[in-house]
Design an enzyme around this catalytic site. Structure first.
Site, mmCIF file in Angstrom:
data_model
loop_
_atom_site.group_PDB
_atom_site.id
_atom_site.type_symbol
_atom_site.label_atom_id
_atom_site.label_comp_id
_atom_site.label_asym_id
_atom_site.label_seq_id
_atom_site.Cartn_x
_atom_site.Cartn_y
_atom_site.Cartn_z
ATOM 1 N N GLN A 102 21.818 103.293 -27.319
ATOM 2 C CA GLN A 102 20.503 102.515 -27.677
ATOM 3 C C GLN A 102 20.914 102.177 -29.401
ATOM 4 O O GLN A 102 19.989 102.722 -30.278
ATOM 5 C CB GLN A 102 19.207 103.331 -27.852
ATOM 6 C CG GLN A 102 18.811 103.861 -26.178
ATOM 7 C CD GLN A 102 17.484 104.449 -26.352
ATOM 8 O OE1 GLN A 102 16.330 103.935 -26.776
ATOM 9 N NE2 GLN A 102 17.370 105.585 -25.784
ATOM 10 N N HIS A 135 29.785 106.154 -27.000
ATOM 11 C CA HIS A 135 29.541 104.891 -26.107
ATOM 12 C C HIS A 135 29.676 103.717 -26.779
ATOM 13 O O HIS A 135 30.152 102.516 -26.231
ATOM 14 C CB HIS A 135 28.058 105.228 -25.728
ATOM 15 C CG HIS A 135 27.770 104.103 -24.595
ATOM 16 N ND1 HIS A 135 28.150 104.041 -23.272
ATOM 17 C CD2 HIS A 135 26.827 102.959 -24.783
ATOM 18 C CE1 HIS A 135 27.707 102.816 -22.875
ATOM 19 N NE2 HIS A 135 27.005 102.361 -23.399
ATOM 20 N N LYS A 197 29.882 91.317 -13.031
ATOM 21 C CA LYS A 197 28.453 91.179 -12.281
ATOM 22 C C LYS A 197 28.233 89.921 -12.280
ATOM 23 O O LYS A 197 28.206 89.100 -13.398
ATOM 24 C CB LYS A 197 27.528 92.200 -12.986
ATOM 25 C CG LYS A 197 27.879 93.632 -12.756
ATOM 26 C CD LYS A 197 26.703 94.271 -13.490
ATOM 27 C CE LYS A 197 26.838 95.876 -13.267
ATOM 28 N NZ LYS A 197 25.910 96.884 -14.022
ATOM 29 N N ARG A 199 25.080 87.099 -11.197
ATOM 30 C CA ARG A 199 23.760 86.916 -10.756
ATOM 31 C C ARG A 199 23.672 85.716 -9.478
ATOM 32 O O ARG A 199 24.135 84.741 -10.067
ATOM 33 C CB ARG A 199 22.972 86.568 -11.939
ATOM 34 C CG ARG A 199 21.269 86.644 -11.569
ATOM 35 C CD ARG A 199 20.379 86.638 -12.682
ATOM 36 N NE ARG A 199 20.451 87.516 -13.516
ATOM 37 C CZ ARG A 199 20.033 88.843 -13.209
ATOM 38 N NH1 ARG A 199 19.019 88.905 -12.358
ATOM 39 N NH2 ARG A 199 19.760 89.761 -14.436
#
Length: 323
Positions: A102, A135, A197, A199
């Site tokens: 985050q 990360h 990925k 869509r």
């Protein structure tokens, strides 16, 4: 604690990973101070560090794994307690840094939680952070204190090479992990692929597509963490559809949220290589390497590093450095 510290080194283990604290104390041949961590009836955390802290360099071992909020607060309280007792330097050894996912606001009204966690640790007197495979590596520049970022690749390489895979492909399970995959691929002299990925339509599920040639070749899927296990399991499914050979997973932080272990076991990886950066229950399909030697090298004072790496006769010559 700086690498040139001349202050006596003492370790403090939090409640997140006592086994790692003990292993690191053994690696460094440094005392591990007893700590009382409890709570009042309403759940308020209560902490006490026993032993002499005045004039010492303190290294606190506390990954901020689940429950993240509790372990982050305990780390902050331990640092404040060490400072209040006269510690001259405080290093936080946080092999897994929670909230690192985050670091950006996804939409107006969101906090930058990673930066908030960093400022919290700075305000309680932590001089330096030591983290394994952060990360978001760019986050280092946002931390208020010097941060040492270690790469688990150095731990994984000997084990991977011992597998003697023929013509492997290093695979990133998403676009965000490409740099990590590229580093490992360079070290192995292997090509890379990525699971992208796509869509298929608005509000429709993502389809997975493998970019790169994996046909008939063993694949090393490399990621910084396994939290839900969905990313790795999805990558395994996509690679099999693309005609890959046997699949191996290389993951730094086995965060393992509920259901993740079962999902990864069902994914059918031939090998699953990870570290003990957070507590993890050993499983038959899992290989675990220790981060303690790498962490010890990062916090060992310069004079001790010279002794540690020297030949026996040279080490005896400089034995006066250890008093």
């Amino acid at each position: 604690m700086s690498a040139t510290s001349r202050f006596p080194l003492r370790l403090v283990g939090g409640n997140a990973h006592p086994a790692l604290a003990r292993e690191l104390a053994h690696e460094l041949d440094a005392p591990l101070l007893p700590v009382e961590i409890g709570a009042f009836a309403d759940g308020e955390t209560r902490i006490h560090i026993e032993g002499e802290l005045r004039g010492a360099a303190i290294a606190i071992v506390q990954p901020t794994c689940s429950p993240v909020n509790e372990h982050l607060l305990v780390l902050a309280l331990l640092a404040d307690a060490a400072r209040a007792a006269g510690a001259v330097e405080v290093t936080a050894i946080v092999p897994y840094f929670g909230y690192a996912r985050q670091e950006q606001r996804a939409r107006p009204g969101d906090p930058r939680s990673a930066q908030v966690a960093g400022r919290l640790l700075a305000c309680v007197g932590i001089d330096r952070l030591v983290i394994v495979d952060l990360h978001a590596p760019a986050l280092e520049s946002a931390f208020p204190m010097p941060t040492t970022l270690l790469q688990a690749e150095d731990l994984f390489l000997p084990r991977i090479k011992s597998w003697e895979l023929r013509n492997p492909v290093v695979v990133s399970p998403d676009a965000g992990g490409m740099k990590r995959a590229q580093r490992l691929a360079r070290s192995l002299g292997a090509p890379i692929a990525v699971v992208a990925k796509q869509r298929s339509g608005p509000d429709e599920a993502h389809a997975l597509q493998v970019l790169g040639d994996v046909s008939g070749r063993p694949c090393l899927v490399v990621d910084d963490m396994a939290s839900t296990g969905r990313t790795l399991a999805g990558a395994a499914e996509a690679l099999r559809k693309a005609g890959s050979g046997e699949l191996h997973a290389v993951v730094t932080h086995p965060v393992m949220a509920p259901g993740a272990a079962e999902r990864l076991a069902a994914a059918g990886f031939t090998r699953f290589l990870t570290t003990d950066s957070v507590p993890v229950a050993p499983r038959p399909w899992m290989e675990i390497v220790s981060v303690a030697p790498m962490l010890a090298e990062a916090v060992r004072p310069a004079s001790e590093k010279a002794m540690h790496n020297a030949k026996p006769d040279i080490a005896a010559e400089y034995s006066h450095l250890n008093g």
